[in-house]
Design an enzyme around this catalytic site. Structure first.
Site, PDB file in Angstrom:
ATOM      1  N   CYS A  78       0.828  -1.210   0.000  1.00  0.00           N
ATOM      2  CA  CYS A  78       0.000   0.000   0.000  1.00  0.00           C
ATOM      3  C   CYS A  78       0.870   1.272   0.000  1.00  0.00           C
ATOM      4  O   CYS A  78       1.457   1.570  -1.031  1.00  0.00           O
ATOM      5  CB  CYS A  78      -0.977  -0.068   1.164  1.00  0.00           C
ATOM      6  SG  CYS A  78      -2.394   0.994   0.910  1.00  0.00           S
ATOM      7  N   HIS A 170      -3.368  -5.232   1.649  1.00  0.00           N
ATOM      8  CA  HIS A 170      -2.696  -5.486   2.932  1.00  0.00           C
ATOM      9  C   HIS A 170      -2.707  -6.964   3.302  1.00  0.00           C
ATOM     10  O   HIS A 170      -3.561  -7.395   4.087  1.00  0.00           O
ATOM     11  CB  HIS A 170      -3.409  -4.715   4.046  1.00  0.00           C
ATOM     12  CG  HIS A 170      -3.204  -3.247   4.018  1.00  0.00           C
ATOM     13  ND1 HIS A 170      -2.223  -2.617   4.751  1.00  0.00           N
ATOM     14  CD2 HIS A 170      -3.849  -2.274   3.346  1.00  0.00           C
ATOM     15  CE1 HIS A 170      -2.275  -1.315   4.536  1.00  0.00           C
ATOM     16  NE2 HIS A 170      -3.259  -1.079   3.686  1.00  0.00           N
ATOM     17  N   GLU A 172      -0.929  -8.451   5.336  1.00  0.00           N
ATOM     18  CA  GLU A 172      -0.616  -8.636   6.765  1.00  0.00           C
ATOM     19  C   GLU A 172      -1.873  -8.572   7.630  1.00  0.00           C
ATOM     20  O   GLU A 172      -1.823  -8.858   8.815  1.00  0.00           O
ATOM     21  CB  GLU A 172       0.430  -7.598   7.217  1.00  0.00           C
ATOM     22  CG  GLU A 172      -0.074  -6.183   7.471  1.00  0.00           C
ATOM     23  CD  GLU A 172      -0.390  -5.380   6.194  1.00  0.00           C
ATOM     24  OE1 GLU A 172      -0.360  -5.955   5.081  1.00  0.00           O
ATOM     25  OE2 GLU A 172      -0.682  -4.174   6.332  1.00  0.00           O
TER      26      GLU A 172
HETATM   27  N1  GLN Z   1      -3.400   6.373   1.007  1.00  0.00           N
HETATM   28  C1  GLN Z   1      -2.130   6.056   1.584  1.00  0.00           C
HETATM   29  C2  GLN Z   1      -0.985   6.718   0.853  1.00  0.00           C
HETATM   30  O1  GLN Z   1      -1.070   7.021  -0.302  1.00  0.00           O
HETATM   31  C3  GLN Z   1      -1.905   4.572   1.610  1.00  0.00           C
HETATM   32  C4  GLN Z   1      -2.925   3.885   2.466  1.00  0.00           C
HETATM   33  C5  GLN Z   1      -2.438   2.625   3.086  1.00  0.00           C
HETATM   34  O2  GLN Z   1      -1.231   2.371   3.163  1.00  0.00           O
HETATM   35  N2  GLN Z   1      -3.358   1.846   3.600  1.00  0.00           N
HETATM   36  O3  GLN Z   1       0.036   6.903   1.422  1.00  0.00           O
END
Ligand code: GLN
Length: 188
Positions: A78, A170, A172
């Protein structure tokens, strides 16, 4: 084997739990000198602007980039995916910028801020992977040697480029350990 998990901000504890469930020691990384003796690094989800700024402040951005350029395995989830990408649409935030990928942050829009979906990920086998997306990015475009390992609605949500791995979701946060195992296999 010891795997580092960047512990600036975000969901680093959950990654350590996933690693431990696989019988591997997860080590919280906050300083460059802690990078010694680890076999790979996970960059967790969180806020990519915050994590990037803290990596600059704690002098971690350059050392991690240098290691990864030399083949050291790095897995970003992410926000970690955002930090690995070379291009971040509309942003000049600090990044590692190692993956030939153009990423859009918060890409799925407000209506579907967070969602879960069963994803086909051929490299993990036939059984779909239950993927949790939280204000997730997606990848609009990649260039070789980056390759897409999974897509959702035509958007790339999992990418590998040699020693680098990234997921928009995610792994995890679920009990399915196949993405972490895949990363461990990459380390070899
Ligand atoms: N929206 C976040 C970003 O761009 C990422 C969100 C997340 O890691 N769950 O940094």
């Amino acid at each position: 084997m010891r795997i580092g998990v960047l512990a600036m901000q975000g969901a680093f504890r959950e990654h350590i739990q996933s690693l431990e469930a696989l019988g591997v020691q997860g080590v919280e990384i906050r300083h460059a000198n802690q990078l010694e003796g680890i076999a790979g690094l996970i960059i967790p989800g969180g806020e990519s602007t915050t994590i990037g700024k803290l990596m600059v402040e704690f002098n971690l951005l350059e050392p991690v980039r240098h290691l990864a350029e030399g083949g050291f395995p790095v897995f970003g989830t992410c926000a970690g995916m955002v930090l690995l990408a070379r291009d971040i649409i509309g942003s000049d935030q600090p990044r590692l910028g190692l993956m030939n990928a153009r990423v859009q942050r918060n890409a799925f829009g407000r209506q579907v801020d967070s969602f879960e979906v069963d994803l086909e990920i051929p490299v993990l086998g036939e059984e779909p992977f239950h993927a949790v997306f939280i204000r997730a990015p997606y990848i609009e475009e990649i260039e070789p040697p980056a390759e897409a390992l999974a897509t959702f609605k035509d958007k790339i949500v999992m990418v590998r480029q040699g020693n680098l791995l990234a997921t928009a979701f995610h792994p995890e946060l679920t009990k399915d350990l196949r993405v972490h195992s895949y990363f461990l296999k990459m380390i070899g």
